[in-house]
Design an enzyme around this catalytic site. Structure first.
Site, PDB file in Angstrom:
ATOM      1  N   SER A 185      98.767  14.541  47.259  1.00  0.00           N
ATOM      2  CA  SER A 185     100.128  16.708  48.311  1.00  0.00           C
ATOM      3  C   SER A 185      97.973  16.935  48.116  1.00  0.00           C
ATOM      4  O   SER A 185      97.668  17.729  48.722  1.00  0.00           O
ATOM      5  CB  SER A 185     100.676  16.758  47.064  1.00  0.00           C
ATOM      6  OG  SER A 185     101.756  16.994  47.639  1.00  0.00           O
TER       7      SER A 185
ATOM      8  N   GLU B  17      40.136 -10.322  19.402  1.00  0.00           N
ATOM      9  CA  GLU B  17      40.496 -11.214  20.141  1.00  0.00           C
ATOM     10  C   GLU B  17      39.692 -11.555  21.179  1.00  0.00           C
ATOM     11  O   GLU B  17      39.652 -13.133  21.028  1.00  0.00           O
ATOM     12  CB  GLU B  17      41.268 -10.377  21.152  1.00  0.00           C
ATOM     13  CG  GLU B  17      42.835  -9.473  20.171  1.00  0.00           C
ATOM     14  CD  GLU B  17      44.016 -10.858  20.236  1.00  0.00           C
ATOM     15  OE1 GLU B  17      44.040 -12.300  20.171  1.00  0.00           O
ATOM     16  OE2 GLU B  17      44.171 -10.712  18.973  1.00  0.00           O
TER      17      GLU B  17
END
Length: 622
Positions: A374, A99
């Protein structure tokens, strides 16, 4: 003749003046351009310093360390950062060779490369990417778009010069190797190494793998190793040639790497589990750390949860079985939620907020929105009276129809025995004794007891209807499981939690859970309650929760109570219970219960789902 000479002389002078003016304009433009290049980059870097801090994918794991989710970045990719020192020299040198060979010689711009690019651009009548250094690539990727025009190139050059002034070569190269896009949604060399080769330790990469990584940036979509064409192979061979040419590897090493076949990592089971669990864990982590959800998702954190994968899988598998649920309504599916807690530690081992949970979806497991029926009796009635010491499971309670001002509770079957034992009243879920008993113990004491179990009630709940689960804002399955976990653990309150530990990107521990357990109720109360709740499962309304191990628990049902609709129509179905190992709460119902969407099944359906999930989840326990 002299007239002609004068005309020529005037034309020459005019041309000279034009040339001079043009030169002045060009000089001014050059100076303006130089000033722009000199100033622009510094201004941008000063204005957006956060761009130099790379976002990193955070990871959420189960209790055994298995990755549950790697969180994508806002740009829909993944990044795992690495220090330059974690990377092998060959990897770094190869990227430089491919690069930017003059990286350590220039100050952001390669003027020879720029000159070559200008010649090529002129020859082909276009603006190309030629001449870009690593610093320019980093500047472009961090701050600019990919438009090919002269202004963008000037901005890129200016930013590159500013980066070189602001950062060291070490930091620029490290940023570049962590920022660069590597194809298939991977950013940075470490994420790419893990993705393409299954390697987390970069220093374990071999020559072929390094060449393959260095081959990608030129064309991430076509040169990544997963491509099915010959392009990745040819590009890799070209990189190997450069490595050999630059003296990074020998000829023998190059040929060995050329002939090495790429083998992708073993296929990972991408089946994700725990969408609701992970959402709730992230919400808990934000509360614990004070960091935003976005910070936690993009800061490279590792969030270790208490999820038991076998339990979570068993939970979700059962929730996909329609036979375990009541029939759907006319325009809605029956929904459900479930929470499972290891009451010995407080860790939530499994959780789902719906039958088809999705990331960011409605999490019914943690929302206080449903009447517990309940199932609330042990928390608000029987627990407080056992704790008072004035009653035992054998104590006789009044079972008569009675009015308490305007409140007139009724037994579901319409029959009354006059009196019955507390154990029998809970076992058969009889209403009249529960309301009478709450009046005896007092609502204030009952609410204080519920608070010890993690359920804070409001002033609107200061009435006898809470004996039957008439909670004003409702409760969540999580809070119900938390409350019952106190009975299951011998009276100890251990805060239900999902997050076990949070580490930052450097492995430093940011948070670690420390149990602040407390003896919330007496061991005797917990023991007596467990005995009564086991009788509910063995002989009472919770028989469908029976398993191949001891189970204690309670059913709960809230009726629809709409004019013109059958009295058997129900709004909510519950079962909350526990084995010696885990406590769990199950809720079933519709998101919007109305005349077209209600259940006629009873709470036995919730008890059966509890049994199905827990039986499968606990298969590995003796």
């Amino acid at each position: 003749m002299s007239g002609l000479q004068a005309v020529v002389r005037r034309k020459l002078l005019r041309s000279f003046y034009y040339a001079f003016d043009l030169a002045v304009i060009l000089a001014a433009l050059v100076l303006a351009g130089l000033f722009y290049v000199h100033e622009y980059g510094g201004i941008v870097l000063g204005r957006y310093p956060e761009k130099l801090v790379l976002r990193e994918s955070s990871v959420i794991t189960a209790s055994d360390g298995t990755v549950l989710r790697k969180i994508p970045l806002p740009e829909s990719g993944y990044r795992v950062t690495a220090e330059l020192e974690e990377m092998p020299d060959l990897l770094i040198d190869t990227f430089l060779a491919v690069e930017d060979r003059s990286f350590y010689l220039h100050h952001g711009l390669d003027y020879k490369g720029i000159a070559r690019a200008i010649l090529n651009n002129t020859a082909h009548f276009q603006v190309s990417e030629g001449g870009s250094t690593i610093t320019q690539q980093l500047a472009r990727n961090l701050f600019l778009n990919r438009d090919k025009n002269m202004l963008r190139k000037l901005n890129e050059a200016s930013l590159a010069l500013a980066l070189e002034k602001r950062l060291s070569k070490h930091d620029i190269l490290q940023l570049y190797l962590n920022q660069i896009y590597m194809g298939d949604s991977q950013h940075g060399v470490k994420a790419a190494a893990e993705h393409y080769f299954g390697i987390s330790d970069l220093k374990k990469l071999d020559i072929m793998q390094i060449a393959a990584l260095a081959a990608i940036p030129k064309g991430p979509s076509i040169y990544n190793p997963l491509g099915d064409s010959e392009l990745p192979v040819k590009r890799r061979e070209l990189v190997l040639g450069i490595m050999r040419q630059q003296g990074l590897i020998t000829g023998e090493e190059m040929m060995a790497a050329v002939h090495e076949e790429y083998k992708p990592p073993a296929a990972v089971n991408n089946k994700t589990i725990g969408a609701s669990y992970i959402d709730a864990a992230l919400q808990e982590a934000t509360r614990l750390t004070g960091k935003s959800r976005e910070e936690l998702q993009t800061g490279g954190y590792t969030i270790v949860t208490g999820m038991n994968r076998a339990a979570q899988s068993a939970l979700e598998e059962s929730f996909r079985n329609p036979d375990l649920f009541p029939p759907n309504g006319k325009d809605q599916q029956v929904e459900a939620a479930m929470v499972m807690i290891d009451h010995r530690t407080g860790e939530i081992v499994a959780l789902t907020g719906g039958r088809n949970p999705v990331t960011g979806g409605l999490n019914r497991a943690v929302i206080d929105a449903r009447q517990p029926g309940s199932a609330f009796k042990p928390i608000i009635v029987y627990g407080p009276v056992l704790e008072s010491g004035f009653y035992t499971p054998e104590s006789m309670l009044q079972d008569r129809q009675a009015a308490y001002g305007s409140y007139k509770p009724e037994n579901l079957n319409g029959t009354y025995q006059g009196q019955m034992s507390m154990k029998q009243a809970l076992q058969q879920s009889v209403n009249a004794p529960a309301v009478w008993l709450l009046q005896q113990v007092g609502i204030s004491k009952a609410q204080k007891f519920a608070a010890k179990l993690g359920i804070e009630l409001t002033q609107e709940d200061y009435n006898l209807s809470i004996a039957l689960g008439g909670v004003h804002t409702g409760v969540s399955p999580l809070k119900m499981a938390q409350a019952y976990s106190v009975f299951a653990s011998g009276g100890f309150f251990r805060e239900a939690h999902m997050v076990r530990q949070i580490k930052d990107s450097k492995g430093r521990v940011l948070y670690s859970h420390h149990s602040n357990e407390r003896q919330a109720i007496s061991p005797l109360t917990a023991e007596r309650m467990t005995g009564m709740l086991r009788s509910v499962v063995n002989e009472g309304t919770g028989k469908k929760a029976c398993m191949n191990r001891p189970v204690a628990g309670k059913t709960g049902t809230t009726q629809l109570d709409l004019p013109g609709i059958s009295s058997k129509a129900n709004r909510d179905l519950w079962f909350v219970g526990y084995t010696p190992e885990w406590t769990a709460a199950v809720w079933m119902g519709f998101d919007r219960t109305d005349q077209n969407n209600y259940m006629t099944a009873g709470s036995g359906k919730a008890a059966a789902l509890f049994s199905a999930v827990m039986s499968k989840a606990l298969e590995g326990y003796k």
